[in-house]
Design an enzyme around this catalytic site. Sequence first.
Site, PDB file in Angstrom:
ATOM      1  N   GLY A  11      75.082 -14.576 107.584  1.00 35.32           N
ATOM      2  CA  GLY A  11      74.978 -15.672 108.528  1.00 35.32           C
ATOM      3  C   GLY A  11      73.936 -15.434 109.603  1.00 35.32           C
ATOM      4  N   ILE A  43      88.069 -11.240 103.592  1.00 41.37           N
ATOM      5  CA  ILE A  43      88.818 -10.835 104.780  1.00 41.37           C
ATOM      6  C   ILE A  43      90.173 -11.522 104.874  1.00 41.37           C
ATOM      7  CG2 ILE A  43      86.749 -10.240 106.097  1.00 41.37           C
ATOM      8  CD1 ILE A  43      87.157 -12.896 107.659  1.00 41.37           C
ATOM      9  N   THR A  68      82.647 -22.507 109.695  1.00 40.06           N
ATOM     10  CA  THR A  68      82.079 -23.133 110.890  1.00 40.06           C
ATOM     11  C   THR A  68      81.733 -24.612 110.700  1.00 40.06           C
ATOM     12  OG1 THR A  68      79.867 -22.377 110.247  1.00 40.06           O
ATOM     13  CG2 THR A  68      81.137 -20.949 111.721  1.00 40.06           C
ATOM     14  N   THR A 107      84.434 -19.496 119.859  1.00 40.29           N
ATOM     15  CA  THR A 107      83.640 -20.704 120.101  1.00 40.29           C
ATOM     16  C   THR A 107      84.058 -21.465 121.353  1.00 40.29           C
ATOM     17  OG1 THR A 107      83.184 -22.914 119.148  1.00 40.29           O
ATOM     18  CG2 THR A 107      85.264 -21.918 118.567  1.00 40.29           C
ATOM     19  N   ASP A 108      83.133 -22.257 121.873  1.00 43.15           N
ATOM     20  CA  ASP A 108      83.431 -23.157 122.979  1.00 43.15           C
ATOM     21  C   ASP A 108      84.415 -24.248 122.572  1.00 43.15           C
ATOM     22  OD1 ASP A 108      81.365 -24.092 121.262  1.00 43.15           O
ATOM     23  OD2 ASP A 108      80.718 -25.564 122.734  1.00 43.15           O
ATOM     24  N   TYR A 132      88.803 -27.151 113.629  1.00 48.69           N
ATOM     25  CA  TYR A 132      87.966 -25.971 113.826  1.00 48.69           C
ATOM     26  C   TYR A 132      88.379 -25.223 115.088  1.00 48.69           C
ATOM     27  CZ  TYR A 132      83.812 -23.208 114.965  1.00 48.69           C
ATOM     28  OH  TYR A 132      82.963 -22.181 115.314  1.00 48.69           O
ATOM     29  N   LYS A 136      90.134 -21.461 115.215  1.00 50.92           N
ATOM     30  CA  LYS A 136      89.434 -20.377 115.925  1.00 50.92           C
ATOM     31  C   LYS A 136      90.304 -19.817 117.046  1.00 50.92           C
ATOM     32  CE  LYS A 136      85.780 -18.991 115.483  1.00 50.92           C
ATOM     33  NZ  LYS A 136      85.317 -17.809 114.703  1.00 50.92           N
ATOM     34  N   TRP A 157      76.813 -23.561 120.257  1.00 51.49           N
ATOM     35  CA  TRP A 157      75.573 -24.198 119.804  1.00 51.49           C
ATOM     36  C   TRP A 157      74.584 -23.153 119.278  1.00 51.49           C
ATOM     37  CZ3 TRP A 157      74.012 -28.928 123.297  1.00 51.49           C
ATOM     38  CH2 TRP A 157      75.142 -29.696 123.587  1.00 51.49           C
TER      39      TRP A 157
END
Length: 291
Positions: A11, A43, A68, A107-108, A132, A136, A157
């Site tokens: 990634g 995983i 993602t 993540t935000d 999502y 997370k 982002w």
Amino acid sequence: MTKILLTGANGQLGRALQQVYGSEAFFLLTDMVESDGINRLDITDLEAVRGCISSQKPELIINCAAMTNVDGCETNIEGAYKANAIGPRNLAIAAEENGIRLVHISTDYVFDGHDREAPYTEFDTPGPISAYGRTKLAGEQFVRELCSRYYLFRTAWLYGDGHNFVKTMLKLAESHDELTVVSDQKGSPTSALELARLIKYIAPSGGYGVYHATCEGDTNWADFAEAIFKKADKTVKVRHVSSQEYKQMNPASADRPHYSILDNMMLRLVSDYRMADWEQALEEYFKTLKL
């Protein structure tokens, strides 16, 4: 030389970490699928994770593996929970059993972004509004509960060597004179290289905990697109629309936070380290692109 187990090595962040560490680390590269000399490690399989970690004995685990695709998570919720929650859980269990440090990326989107005017700090309470974000956040909770030596980095982002918003805009610019982009979602575009540099800085410190990790400054998606076209010298008109308008045009799209600017407060509290301004980081990124 630090021995690092790097999941999600193919990634954007995985590639950036390999570039930033260079010869200073020996990487065991893994991904969910085997490719280009990168080993397969599922995983979501606890015994596979335990076997890999106990046999390879890395000094550090950096988990960049995740599902993602924000819209895809809505239609494959169980798959999202497996990748984004069970995977981190398994890594946290094995890391704790072997006394290994774990870096996990979040993540935000763990925040809802409603009625917000100040950036979120590490001390604010999450409240995700998408599958999502929920998956997370579940991954975060497993890491915090099951591992005592963890660094949890929330970023936003992200763009780097791989599929991302910058490259999508440049590709669309080849065949479009005008593009419609949401203008009421605010955040901080973040270079994968900048995040990788921060991880390399923090990982040896022993300062475990949650860190917000985004480039400084903020913008919205439409203005970000205009900044991209300006740097690329592309004459593309950006039509600014609201999230509601965009949803009407794309009903299958997931809800996203209107305001997900993160404040790197912990980084200021414990160090003098600062991430680059998002426009400076974008300038550096453009130097790597072949336009």
